[in-house]
Design an enzyme around this catalytic site. Structure first.
Site, PDB file in Angstrom:
ATOM      1  N   HIS A 279       0.839  -1.223   0.000  1.00 49.91           N
ATOM      2  CA  HIS A 279       0.000   0.000   0.000  1.00 49.91           C
ATOM      3  C   HIS A 279       0.868   1.266   0.000  1.00 49.91           C
ATOM      4  CE1 HIS A 279      -3.927  -2.023   0.880  1.00 49.91           C
ATOM      5  NE2 HIS A 279      -3.127  -2.934   1.417  1.00 49.91           N
TER       6      HIS A 279
ATOM      7  N   ASN B 176     -10.305  -2.754   2.715  1.00 48.34           N
ATOM      8  CA  ASN B 176     -10.056  -2.738   1.281  1.00 48.34           C
ATOM      9  C   ASN B 176     -11.359  -2.470   0.542  1.00 48.34           C
ATOM     10  OD1 ASN B 176      -7.283  -3.279   1.257  1.00 48.34           O
ATOM     11  ND2 ASN B 176      -7.561  -5.492   1.149  1.00 48.34           N
TER      12      ASN B 176
ATOM     13  N   TYR C 107       0.841  -4.316  12.117  1.00 45.78           N
ATOM     14  CA  TYR C 107       0.713  -2.872  11.851  1.00 45.78           C
ATOM     15  C   TYR C 107       1.509  -2.026  12.839  1.00 45.78           C
ATOM     16  CZ  TYR C 107      -2.659  -3.923   8.260  1.00 45.78           C
ATOM     17  OH  TYR C 107      -3.240  -4.403   7.120  1.00 45.78           O
TER      18      TYR C 107
HETATM   19 FE1  HDD Z   1      -2.586  -4.802   5.453  1.00 44.59          FE
HETATM   20  C1  HDD Z   1      -1.095  -1.788   5.104  1.00 44.59           C
HETATM   21  C2  HDD Z   1      -5.537  -3.486   4.321  1.00 44.59           C
HETATM   22  C3  HDD Z   1      -4.003  -7.955   5.477  1.00 44.59           C
HETATM   23  C4  HDD Z   1       0.142  -6.012   6.927  1.00 44.59           C
HETATM   24  N1  HDD Z   1      -3.191  -3.003   4.814  1.00 44.59           N
HETATM   25  C5  HDD Z   1      -2.429  -1.873   4.758  1.00 44.59           C
HETATM   26  C6  HDD Z   1      -3.209  -0.768   4.292  1.00 44.59           C
HETATM   27  C7  HDD Z   1      -4.458  -1.250   4.074  1.00 44.59           C
HETATM   28  C8  HDD Z   1      -4.453  -2.656   4.407  1.00 44.59           C
HETATM   29  C9  HDD Z   1      -5.643  -0.463   3.567  1.00 44.59           C
HETATM   30  C10 HDD Z   1      -2.701   0.625   4.052  1.00 44.59           C
HETATM   31  C11 HDD Z   1      -2.901   1.519   5.226  1.00 44.59           C
HETATM   32  C12 HDD Z   1      -2.448   2.920   4.892  1.00 44.59           C
HETATM   33  O1  HDD Z   1      -3.075   3.537   4.023  1.00 44.59           O
HETATM   34  O2  HDD Z   1      -1.473   3.353   5.488  1.00 44.59           O
HETATM   35  N2  HDD Z   1      -4.370  -5.584   4.917  1.00 44.59           N
HETATM   36  C13 HDD Z   1      -5.483  -4.849   4.583  1.00 44.59           C
HETATM   37  C14 HDD Z   1      -6.633  -5.736   4.537  1.00 44.59           C
HETATM   38  C15 HDD Z   1      -6.203  -6.990   4.842  1.00 44.59           C
HETATM   39  C16 HDD Z   1      -4.782  -6.891   5.098  1.00 44.59           C
HETATM   40  C17 HDD Z   1      -8.039  -5.292   4.221  1.00 44.59           C
HETATM   41  C18 HDD Z   1      -6.972  -8.273   4.956  1.00 44.59           C
HETATM   42  C19 HDD Z   1      -8.198  -8.332   5.277  1.00 44.59           C
HETATM   43  N3  HDD Z   1      -2.024  -6.653   6.048  1.00 44.59           N
HETATM   44  C20 HDD Z   1      -2.757  -7.809   6.017  1.00 44.59           C
HETATM   45  C21 HDD Z   1      -2.036  -8.867   6.677  1.00 44.59           C
HETATM   46  C22 HDD Z   1      -0.851  -8.312   7.119  1.00 44.59           C
HETATM   47  C23 HDD Z   1      -0.870  -6.932   6.697  1.00 44.59           C
HETATM   48  C24 HDD Z   1      -2.524 -10.285   6.856  1.00 44.59           C
HETATM   49  C25 HDD Z   1       0.297  -8.924   7.861  1.00 44.59           C
HETATM   50  C26 HDD Z   1       0.271  -9.992   8.569  1.00 44.59           C
HETATM   51  N4  HDD Z   1      -0.766  -4.051   5.842  1.00 44.59           N
HETATM   52  C27 HDD Z   1       0.195  -4.723   6.511  1.00 44.59           C
HETATM   53  C28 HDD Z   1       1.406  -3.874   6.828  1.00 44.59           C
HETATM   54  C29 HDD Z   1       0.976  -2.490   6.277  1.00 44.59           C
HETATM   55  C30 HDD Z   1      -0.373  -2.774   5.667  1.00 44.59           C
HETATM   56  C31 HDD Z   1       2.683  -4.425   6.369  1.00 44.59           C
HETATM   57  C32 HDD Z   1       1.952  -1.771   5.352  1.00 44.59           C
HETATM   58  C33 HDD Z   1       1.941  -0.330   5.764  1.00 44.59           C
HETATM   59  C34 HDD Z   1       1.224  -0.325   7.016  1.00 44.59           C
HETATM   60  O3  HDD Z   1       0.807  -1.580   7.335  1.00 44.59           O
HETATM   61  O4  HDD Z   1       1.032   0.639   7.736  1.00 44.59           O
HETATM   62  O5  HDD Z   1       1.640  -3.861   8.183  1.00 44.59           O
END
Ligand code: HDD
Length: 654
Positions: free
Chosen positions: A41, A114, A328
């Protein structure tokens, strides 16, 4: 400083001095301007707004935003793509993030969702694998912002649980017309908890009051070239114009008994609960009314975390959500560099903060007093944070038992039935787009074994889908892959799953591109402009060149674009109203012919004045029912027709 143009040097042409503290500071700061982009993202765009409660649900939750009708809670929302890097184009085929931060008076509540209600995987353990597979391939560094490559489909074809999500991903949901026209979902099952401590399950939905809309694939590819910032520009422009986008926040609420009897496990994020089974109840409305004032300070530094909840909201045991609650927090430290990222203004709660977390890099808060531990007797009246059994956050008490094992519940084993339900719920046009998208993506895979394996999975979804994709690929249908559980064929259609069945009922918020030349009929141009702007649409003028021109009737018009920089993919519908002479000239220009030809090929409504005929002929366009001839008397009819957004009856050209 007396001079910001020249460094301090010994002699006019001599070396720069180490003594030049001003230059050192300036360059030192510049050298450190970048921070790591989000691991997923990375590409996103944010805006401020507020959530307003329309239906208080205090019987279900004590969450502050829903305490009374009309109550407003400040919000910041960041939309994003998933796979691409910070500089990738907006119209990549990709899931869109829909992350909402609500600054409640009891702390921040982040709903990090999402634009698709299900996910690729069931267990957070697989998230790094999923992301590695979709990102650029590690040995070559491409492709950027695309799932159309071997490693992604290799992984997916080996992960039957992803199949349902790929149907959504191959649908036009992943090429939205703009952030304003897409739904959002909290995906997981969460809990609402009321003041008596009673809890129910809840799923969150954001429904765009603008209606849903997507572009077509050929258009998306071209938008990425013409305007890679198409989505961020759209959101910025709409808000700046005072056309504030709004979403209804809806909830599906259900109890343990429903969870028990539902066909699938409500803890499985690859499944949804059809709205026909549990209706969506609208409880609040989100309005975005202010763009970020500094993109780095706000959009880049905002830190969303699924574990940011407030009293009244709790988690379920969904293994994906549980993993996210770890991830997160962890990622913000990497990205923002200090445990004190919560003090950055965009992340800081708008309520008093009381804790004994101390020190660390970039501590901004001058935490006063002698005692920084608890319990203490030295703090006077304000002895610091204390547990508050009545108002403090309390996790829902629940009994958990079982062997400690690495295991996937049997109740997660059905991988195909809801994929089939999604497929049969689509209109013919949407089904064609899904087939074409699988064809495109799998066609980009070099290893035929990957395509074959994926076709084997699709056979478990629906024979028409599998056959359609096989035809696109020019490959024979393989045997169906073995399924963990026999897919069900009895799930009914769900109209809520289709974009086209949930389109808008007007052209409001959309953009009409009007192709004009010097000498265009001023009265007709004015009639178009009045009708469309009067209906809440935006009108932009495209001309042979960017300079001002004079219309018949004397109006001086400054076009918004020269045709070379504004292909028709940037508009939702087009009107072609050149002068007779202008049409002749445009007919000789490829960009003008493409403007018309593309609008027609992308099944847009295309209105034209009689003088435009030579240009239509040169573009090879024979007007159909979606191409009304424009006179002062037919403008209203054209506007009404545009509410349907596309003339889907027009045969597809590819
Ligand atoms: Fe995630 C970012 C949505 C599963 C780990 N995720 C991130 C963002 C969104 C989502 C909208 C961007 C937030 C922003 O604008 O800063 N992610 C989802 C949805 C998931 C999902 C709807 C499943 C239902 N994500 C998911 C899993 C993991 C992560 C299973 C890890 C185990 N996601 C992350 C992250 C991020 C992230 C690596 C990257 C940047 C951040 O968190 O702040 O931790």
């Amino acid at each position: 400083m007396s001079d910001d143009q020249n460094s301090l040097r010994a002699g006019e042409r001599g070396p720069t001095l180490l003594e030049d503290f001003a230059m050192r500071e300036k360059i030192f700061h510049f050298d450190h301007e970048r921070i790591p982009e989000r691991v997923v993202h990375a590409r996103g765009y944010g805006a401020h707004g507020y959530l307003e409660c329309v239906d208080p649900v205090t019987d279900l939750t004590r969450a502050a935003p829903f305490a009374r009708k009309g109550k407003r809670t400040e919000a910041f929302v960041r939309f994003s793509t998933v796979a691409g890097n910070l500089g990738s184009p907006d119209l990549a085929r990709d899931v869109r993030g829909f992350a909402v931060k609500l600054y409640t008076e009891e702390g921040n509540w982040d709903l990090v969702g999402n634009n698709i209600p299900v996910f690729f995987i069931q267990d957070a353990m697989k998230f790094p694998d999923l992301v590695h597979a979709v990102k650029e391939e590690q040995d070559r560094g491409w492709p950027q912002a695309q799932s159309a490559h071997d490693t992604f489909w290799d992984f997916i074809s080996l992960m039957p649980e992803s199949t349902h999500m790929t149907l959504w991903q191959m649908s036009d949901r992943t090429i939205p017309r703009s952030f304003r026209f897409m739904e959002g979902f909290g995906v997981h099952t969460f809990r609402f908890v009321n003041a008596d401590g009673e809890s129910t399950f809840v799923k969150f939905h954001w429904k765009p009051r603008q209606g849903m809309q997507s572009v077509v694939w050929n258009e998306a590819v071209k938008i990425n070239g013409a305007d890679p910032d198409f989505h961020r520009r759209d959101l910025y422009a709409a808000i700046e114009a005072g056309d504030f986008p709004q979403w209804d926040l809806g909830v599906q609420v259900f109890d343990e008994a429903f969870a028990e009897e539902f066909e699938f496990d409500v803890l499985d994020a690859t499944k949804l609960i059809p709205e026909e089974q549990v209706p969506v109840r609208v409880i609040a409305r989100l309005t975005l009314d202010r763009v970020a004032s500094n993109v780095f300070a706000e959009t880049e530094q905002v830190a969303f975390m699924t574990q940011n909840v407030v009293p009244g909201i709790d988690f379920s045991d969904d293994p994906l959500l549980q993993g996210r609650n770890f991830s997160y927090l962890d990622t913000q430290l990497k990205r923002l560099g200090s445990t004190n990222f919560t003090q950055i203004p965009i992340n800081a709660p708008r309520c008093p903060v009381a804790h004994f977390q101390r020190d660390g890099h970039m501590q901004m808060s001058r935490q006063e007093g002698r005692a920084n531990y608890e319990p203490n007797s030295l703090g006077g009246d304000e002895r610091g944070p204390r547990a508050d059994v009545d108002n403090g956050y309390t996790s829902v008490p629940r009994e958990e038992a079982g062997q400690v094992r690495r295991v996937r519940s049997e109740t997660f084993a059905d991988h195909y039935s809801q994929a089939r339900q999604f497929w049969i719920s689509q209109t013919d046009v949407e089904q064609q787009h899904i087939v074409a998208a699988y064809g495109f993506e799998l066609g980009k895979c070099e290893d035929p074994a990957i395509r074959t394996r994926m076709l084997g999975n699709l056979r478990n979804v629906h024979e028409d889908l599998a056959q359609g994709v096989a035809d696109e690929l020019g490959m024979p249908l393989p045997e169906a892959n073995p399924a963990a559980i026999e897919p069900r064929t009895d799930l009914p259609e769900s109209a809520a799953l289709s974009i086209l069945r949930n389109g808008p009922d007007s052209f409001a918020g959309r953009k009409l591109g009007v192709l004009v030349t010097a000498g265009s009929d001023g009265a007709l141009v004015k009639a178009i402009e009045d009708a469309f702007t009067g209906a809440g649409a935006l009108v932009e003028y495209v001309a042979p060149a960017a300079g001002p021109l004079k219309l018949k009737g004397g109006r001086k018009l400054v076009p918004d674009h020269a045709v070379v920089g504004a292909p028709s993919v940037l508009f939702d519908a087009v009107a072609v109203v050149p002068s007779a002479e202008g049409a002749q000239e445009l007919a000789g220009r490829k960009t003008a012919r493409d403007f018309v030809d593309d609008a027609f090929a992308h099944q847009k409504f295309l209105a034209w004045s009689a003088d435009a005929q030579p240009l239509l002929d040169a573009a090879g366009v024979t007007p159909d029912d979606g191409c009304p001839e424009l006179t002062a008397g037919t403008v209203a009819g054209f506007l009404a027709q545009c509410a349907a957004l596309r003339h889907w009856e027009r045969p597809v050209q590819d």
